[in-house]
Design an enzyme around this catalytic site. Structure first.
Site, PDB file in Angstrom:
ATOM      1  N   ASP A  89     -13.883  -9.634  -7.278  1.00 37.18           N
ATOM      2  CA  ASP A  89     -12.721 -10.357  -6.744  1.00 37.18           C
ATOM      3  C   ASP A  89     -11.737 -10.605  -7.875  1.00 37.18           C
ATOM      4  O   ASP A  89     -12.060 -10.416  -9.040  1.00 37.18           O
ATOM      5  CB  ASP A  89     -13.111 -11.631  -5.974  1.00 37.18           C
ATOM      6  CG  ASP A  89     -13.798 -12.684  -6.819  1.00 37.18           C
ATOM      7  OD1 ASP A  89     -14.180 -12.378  -7.967  1.00 37.18           O
ATOM      8  OD2 ASP A  89     -13.962 -13.815  -6.342  1.00 37.18           O
ATOM      9  N   PRO A  90     -10.505 -11.000  -7.553  1.00 41.87           N
ATOM     10  CA  PRO A  90      -9.477 -11.126  -8.592  1.00 41.87           C
ATOM     11  C   PRO A  90      -9.831 -12.201  -9.621  1.00 41.87           C
ATOM     12  O   PRO A  90     -10.585 -13.130  -9.339  1.00 41.87           O
ATOM     13  CB  PRO A  90      -8.223 -11.527  -7.807  1.00 41.87           C
ATOM     14  CG  PRO A  90      -8.486 -11.131  -6.389  1.00 41.87           C
ATOM     15  CD  PRO A  90      -9.962 -11.265  -6.207  1.00 41.87           C
TER      16      PRO A  90
END
EC number: 3.2.2.27
Length: 227
Positions: free
Chosen positions: A64-65
Site C-alpha cells: 500500500d502507499p
C-alpha cells in the site's frame, strides 16, 4: 505479444462495478471528513497514467502507499522529489549499485522515469490513511488490482514481473509463467532484504529478458521529472 488495447479497454468495465464505486465513495468520504489520505486524489491512478497497457515491460508490485507526508504519489516504492528515499527504496538502490555497472545512488527517490520507460509501479492497495499502514486494505482495491494483473496476464506476453515478498508473490500466483517472466525474491524492507533481496540481481535479469525479446532495456538510474 503487443496489444493495441488500452487500460480503459480492459479495466474500464471494472470501474463501473458496485465494489469499485463503494471503494471510491469511502475514500472520498474520508477526505471529506478531514482525514489525511495518501496519495492526493489526483495521483491515485498515476501508475496507469505513466505506463499504458501496451507499454508495460516490467511490473513491480508494492503493497500500500507510503503513509507519511509528501511521500506517496501513486507509484509503488517511489516518493516525490525532495523527500528522502524510504528504507525499502534505499535497499533497492543498494542492489542496483551492485547489479548494474556504473549505477550511482541518486539523491532522490522519484521513480517516475522508470514508469515512463514501461515499468508499471503498482501497489495492491491504492490509498492509505496518514500514519496508518494498511488502513485501506480490504476495501476493494485488491479486487481491482487483481483484475489489472489478470488483464496484463491475458493481453500481453513477455512481461517481467518482479515479485518481492510473500504479499506480492501471493498476488502474482496466477500469472502464467509460460507467457511471462516471473522473478521472486524477499521484500527489500530492512526486515527481510538480507534474506535474499540483496544479491537477487533482478534489475539486470529483467533487462536481459527484455533484450532477448528485442526490446529496449530499462535505464534503472532514476531521472528527476522535467518540471
Amino acid at each position: 505479444m503487443s496489444t493495441s488495447l488500452t487500460w480503459h479497454d480492459v479495466i474500464g468495465k471494472e470501474k463501473e462495478q458496485p465494489y469499485f464505486h463503494e471503494t471510491l465513495a469511502f475514500v472520498a468520504a474520508e477526505r471529506q471528513a478531514g482525514k489525511t489520505i495518501y496519495p492526493p486524489q489526483k495521483d491515485v491512478f498515476n501508475a496507469f497514467r505513466y505506463t499504458e497497457l501496451a507499454d508495460v515491460k516490467v511490473v513491480i508490485l508494492g503493497q500500500d502507499p507510503y503513509h507519511g507526508p509528501n511521500q506517496a504519489h501513486g507509484l509503488s516504492f517511489s516518493v516525490l522529489p525532495g523527500v528522502p528515499a524510504p528504507p525499502s527504496l534505499v535497499n533497492m538502490y543498494k542492489e542496483l549499485a551492485t547489479d548494474i555497472p556504473g549505477f550511482e545512488r541518486p539523491s532522490h527517490g522519484c521513480l517516475q522515469s522508470w514508469a515512463e520507460q514501461g515499468v508499471l509501479l503498482l501497489n495492491t492497495v491504492l490509498t492509505v490513511e496518514g500514519g496508518q499502514a494498511h488502513s485501506h486494505a480490504k476495501l476493494g482495491w485488491e479486487t481491482f488490482t487483481d483484475k489489472v494483473i489478470a488483464a496484463l496476464n491475458e493481453n500481453r506476453e513477455g512481461v517481467v514481473f518482479l515479485l518481492w515478498g510473500a504479499h506480492a508473490q501471493k498476488k502474482g500466483n496466477f500469472i502464467d509463467s509460460n507467457r511471462h517472466h516471473v522473478l521472486k525474491a524477499p521484500h527489500p524492507s530492512p526486515l527481510s532484504a538480507h534474506r535474499g533481496f540483496l544479491g537477487c540481481r533482478h534489475f539486470s535479469q529483467a533487462n536481459q529478458l527484455l533484450v532477448q525479446q528485442g526490446l529496449q532495456p530499462i535505464d534503472w538510474l532514476p531521472q528527476l521529472p522535467q518540471s
